[in-house]
Design an enzyme around this catalytic site. Sequence first.
Site, PDB file in Angstrom:
ATOM      1  N   CYS A 238       0.831  -1.954  -0.189  1.00 19.83           N
ATOM      2  CA  CYS A 238      -0.128   0.188   0.055  1.00 19.83           C
ATOM      3  C   CYS A 238       0.520   1.549   0.136  1.00 19.83           C
ATOM      4  CB  CYS A 238      -1.342   0.384   1.037  1.00 19.83           C
ATOM      5  SG  CYS A 238      -2.402   1.166   0.488  1.00 19.83           S
TER       6      CYS A 238
ATOM      7  N   HIS B  92      -3.473  -4.819   1.301  1.00 21.66           N
ATOM      8  CA  HIS B  92      -2.212  -5.021   2.953  1.00 21.66           C
ATOM      9  C   HIS B  92      -2.203  -7.043   3.052  1.00 21.66           C
ATOM     10  CE1 HIS B  92      -2.084  -1.161   4.187  1.00 21.66           C
ATOM     11  NE2 HIS B  92      -3.649  -1.008   3.355  1.00 21.66           N
TER      12      HIS B  92
ATOM     13  N   GLU C 298      -0.717  -8.203   4.862  1.00 23.96           N
ATOM     14  CA  GLU C 298      -0.773  -8.403   6.938  1.00 23.96           C
ATOM     15  C   GLU C 298      -1.867  -8.245   7.736  1.00 23.96           C
ATOM     16  OE1 GLU C 298      -0.207  -5.643   5.008  1.00 23.96           O
ATOM     17  OE2 GLU C 298      -0.763  -3.683   6.541  1.00 23.96           O
TER      18      GLU C 298
HETATM   19  N1  GLN Z   1      -3.573   6.131   0.501  1.00 28.70           N
HETATM   20  C1  GLN Z   1      -2.112   6.264   1.542  1.00 28.70           C
HETATM   21  C2  GLN Z   1      -1.176   7.059   1.073  1.00 28.70           C
HETATM   22  O1  GLN Z   1      -1.432   7.628  -0.361  1.00 28.70           O
HETATM   23  C3  GLN Z   1      -2.053   4.500   1.227  1.00 28.70           C
HETATM   24  C4  GLN Z   1      -3.168   3.621   2.334  1.00 28.70           C
HETATM   25  C5  GLN Z   1      -2.728   2.920   2.787  1.00 28.70           C
HETATM   26  O2  GLN Z   1      -1.355   2.304   2.720  1.00 28.70           O
HETATM   27  N2  GLN Z   1      -3.656   1.477   3.568  1.00 28.70           N
HETATM   28  O3  GLN Z   1      -0.856   6.501   0.972  1.00 28.70           O
END
Ligand code: GLN
Length: 199
Positions: free
Chosen positions: A89, A182, A184
């Site tokens: 992410c 994610h 995790e």
């Molecule tokens: N929207 C977040 C960002 O731009 C990422 C979201 C996340 O890691 N769950 O960093």
Amino acid sequence: MVRKLSIGVIGIQGAVSEHEKILQKTYDATNISGNIIIVNHKEQIKKINGLIIPGGESTTISKILVKLNIYEEILKRIKDNSLPIMGTCAGCILLANNLVENTKDVKLLNAIEMKVKRNAFGRQKESFESIINIEGFHNPYNAVFIRAPIIEKVGGKCKILSKINNKIIMTRQDKYLAMSFHPELTDDIRIHKYFLDMV
Ligand code: GLN
């Protein structure tokens, strides 16, 4: 000889303990032996042989990585080609070499030739789960998305490992693995096992 891994998890912000937990679970469930280092100091980057950059807020994680000179130290290991990295992410965003909306708040690691769009799923779908297929996995995978990015474009040696509705959500280039969801936050250790096999 049994090889002992030393895997760092960037411990600045976000889903740090969740990665620690599933990493331990992966060690326990496989014959891979290793330890886990929660990274909040640049010297630690020299001692690890794999790194996980968790989800969280990419602007926050990036700013603190730069401030603590950890960013610099990771770049050195990328230059040496000596550090496999998994980014989930926000971590996926940091591994990219291009963003759809560039912001000076995010300093990219330029590890994977891909262009990433932050917060790419519409408002009501900001967080959701979806069953996806991953290249090389025999069974489907339940992926958790939280304000997730998508990978708009890939180039060079970057391989696409998964898509959802024709949007790229997981890639690999050499030692670097990125996904917009994610792993995790599930009990499924397959992605962590896949990464440990890259180390
Ligand atoms: N929207 C977040 C960002 O731009 C990422 C979201 C996340 O890691 N769950 O960093």
